[in-house]
Design a protein around this motif. Structure first.
Motif, PDB file in Angstrom:
ATOM      1  N   THR A 108      -6.771  -2.357  -5.661  1.00  9.13           N
ATOM      2  CA  THR A 108      -6.967  -1.093  -4.945  1.00  9.13           C
ATOM      3  C   THR A 108      -6.284  -1.088  -3.589  1.00  9.13           C
ATOM      4  O   THR A 108      -6.081  -0.029  -2.996  1.00  9.13           O
ATOM      5  CB  THR A 108      -8.471  -0.806  -4.760  1.00  9.13           C
ATOM      6  OG1 THR A 108      -9.082  -1.950  -4.128  1.00  9.13           O
ATOM      7  CG2 THR A 108      -9.144  -0.543  -6.090  1.00  9.13           C
ATOM      8  N   ARG A 138      -1.960   0.998  -3.081  1.00  6.74           N
ATOM      9  CA  ARG A 138      -2.171   2.375  -3.520  1.00  6.74           C
ATOM     10  C   ARG A 138      -0.878   3.087  -3.911  1.00  6.74           C
ATOM     11  O   ARG A 138      -0.927   4.149  -4.499  1.00  6.74           O
ATOM     12  CB  ARG A 138      -2.892   3.157  -2.422  1.00  6.74           C
ATOM     13  CG  ARG A 138      -4.269   2.608  -2.076  1.00  6.74           C
ATOM     14  CD  ARG A 138      -4.989   3.490  -1.072  1.00  6.74           C
ATOM     15  NE  ARG A 138      -4.336   3.490   0.224  1.00  6.74           N
ATOM     16  CZ  ARG A 138      -4.577   2.601   1.195  1.00  6.74           C
ATOM     17  NH1 ARG A 138      -5.433   1.612   0.959  1.00  6.74           N
ATOM     18  NH2 ARG A 138      -3.976   2.667   2.354  1.00  6.74           N
ATOM     19  N   GLU A 174       0.809  -1.217   0.000  1.00  9.94           N
ATOM     20  CA  GLU A 174       0.000   0.000   0.000  1.00  9.94           C
ATOM     21  C   GLU A 174       0.841   1.265   0.000  1.00  9.94           C
ATOM     22  O   GLU A 174       0.382   2.328  -0.428  1.00  9.94           O
ATOM     23  CB  GLU A 174      -0.937   0.008   1.213  1.00  9.94           C
ATOM     24  CG  GLU A 174      -0.223   0.034   2.544  1.00  9.94           C
ATOM     25  CD  GLU A 174      -1.176  -0.097   3.716  1.00  9.94           C
ATOM     26  OE1 GLU A 174      -0.895   0.498   4.770  1.00  9.94           O
ATOM     27  OE2 GLU A 174      -2.204  -0.778   3.580  1.00  9.94           O
ATOM     28  N   GLY A 214      -3.222   2.182  -7.030  1.00 10.84           N
ATOM     29  CA  GLY A 214      -4.546   2.454  -6.480  1.00 10.84           C
ATOM     30  C   GLY A 214      -5.702   2.378  -7.434  1.00 10.84           C
ATOM     31  O   GLY A 214      -6.796   2.829  -7.123  1.00 10.84           O
TER      32      GLY A 214
END
Length: 300
Positions: free
Chosen positions: A257, A260, A246, A252
């Motif tokens: 998703t 990111r 992430e 993202g």
């Protein structure tokens, strides 16, 4: 009395100049000693001049004029963008131009040649052309602190998202039976260290020297599979730090998703979108420039 005059007044200019020269020599000597001391102790020298950002390619860079005409490819746009970041913070940007290897896929060029740079710089940042630093204002050492790169860390990279539907999947099974999430080799930070050079040599020799690794000679992402399957199991948590997906992988959008790329983004599936983003970002800077000096280290 000024310490630089040493009580002499007949030739004040000469003595002042001598003092300045002595000061410069002493300063550079102290800086050199400090840099060697930091390297020996394993600490990052807090000097921008010890840092190199590297792209590896078997193709030359296009003219920046192509950016203004909308003709530049991703490799060229990424080169110009990363060079701007390095200019801003005083780092070294290197486009490592290397020959293709007849018996290996092109993905193996990175581990085969990056040692050339690591030997010359305290910290080397290796990036694929579709990797982007999210915020150009953040200096590298602040970025590394956010990603968990510590004084005794040798290598840093980001984890991939888990996706068993992919072929090959984003996880591997080690010899002890444990399943681990793959780490991505598109963004890697290396400290100058003999252990790092040994690790890279083992990685490069994996298809020839390690049983079961010969499959990785050909095909996309095979260097990454070899790294995760055969090299990572032998690294300690101190030697290798894995940044979360992430923060240091993905972008993202789309199916991933959860990745990111908040600090470092990796546009694996949307390279065309990254081209548009970089073209818009760079247009104003290079619209009037036809030539730019890119430091290309060409290896025959």
């Amino acid at each position: 009395m000024s310490p630089c005059r040493l009580g002499h007044s007949a030739y004040p200019g000469t003595f002042v100049l001598g003092c300045v020269l002595l000061y410069c020599v002493a300063t550079h000597a102290r800086a050199f000693w400090n840099s060697r001391h930091h390297l020996a102790s394993g600490k990052i020298p807090h000097s921008r001049h010890h840092v190199a950002f590297v792209h590896v390619s078997d193709a030359p860079v296009m003219s920046p004029a192509a950016t203004a005409k909308g003709e530049a490819d991703l490799d060229t746009l990424a080169t110009l963008n990363l060079r701007l970041y390095c200019e801003r913070h005083g780092y070294k940007y290197i486009r490592l131009v290397v020959p293709s290897v007849p018996d290996r896929s092109g993905v193996w060029l990175k581990p085969m040649y990056i040692s050339t740079v690591i030997r010359e710089f305290a910290i080397t940042v290796l990036m694929d052309f579709d990797v982007l630093l999210r915020n150009d204002d953040i200096p590298l050492f602040d970025l590394l602190n956010q990603l968990g790169f510590k004084e005794d860390t040798l290598i840093l990279q980001a984890l991939d998202p888990v996706d068993e539907a992919k072929d090959p999947p984003n996880s591997v099974i080690w010899a002890d039976g444990s399943r681990v999430q793959q780490a991505n080799t598109g963004f890697m930070v290396f400290r100058q260290h003999d252990r790092v050079l040994d690790i890279l040599q083992t990685w490069t020799r994996c298809p020839d020297d390690i049983e079961g690794c010969s499959f990785s000679k050909h095909g996309s992402f095979r260097d990454q599979l070899a790294w995760n399957q055969f090299i990572r199991p032998n690294l300690t948590n101190t030697e290798l730090v894995l940044a979360p997906c992430e923060t240091a992988n993905g972008y993202g959008f789309g199916a991933y998703t959860e990745c990111r790329g908040e600090i470092v983004s990796h546009w694996w599936l949307s390279k065309s979108e990254l081209v548009d983003l970089l073209r818009a970002k760079l247009l104003n800077h290079y619209v009037t420039q036809d030539i730019i000096n890119i430091d290309a280290w060409v290896i025959d």
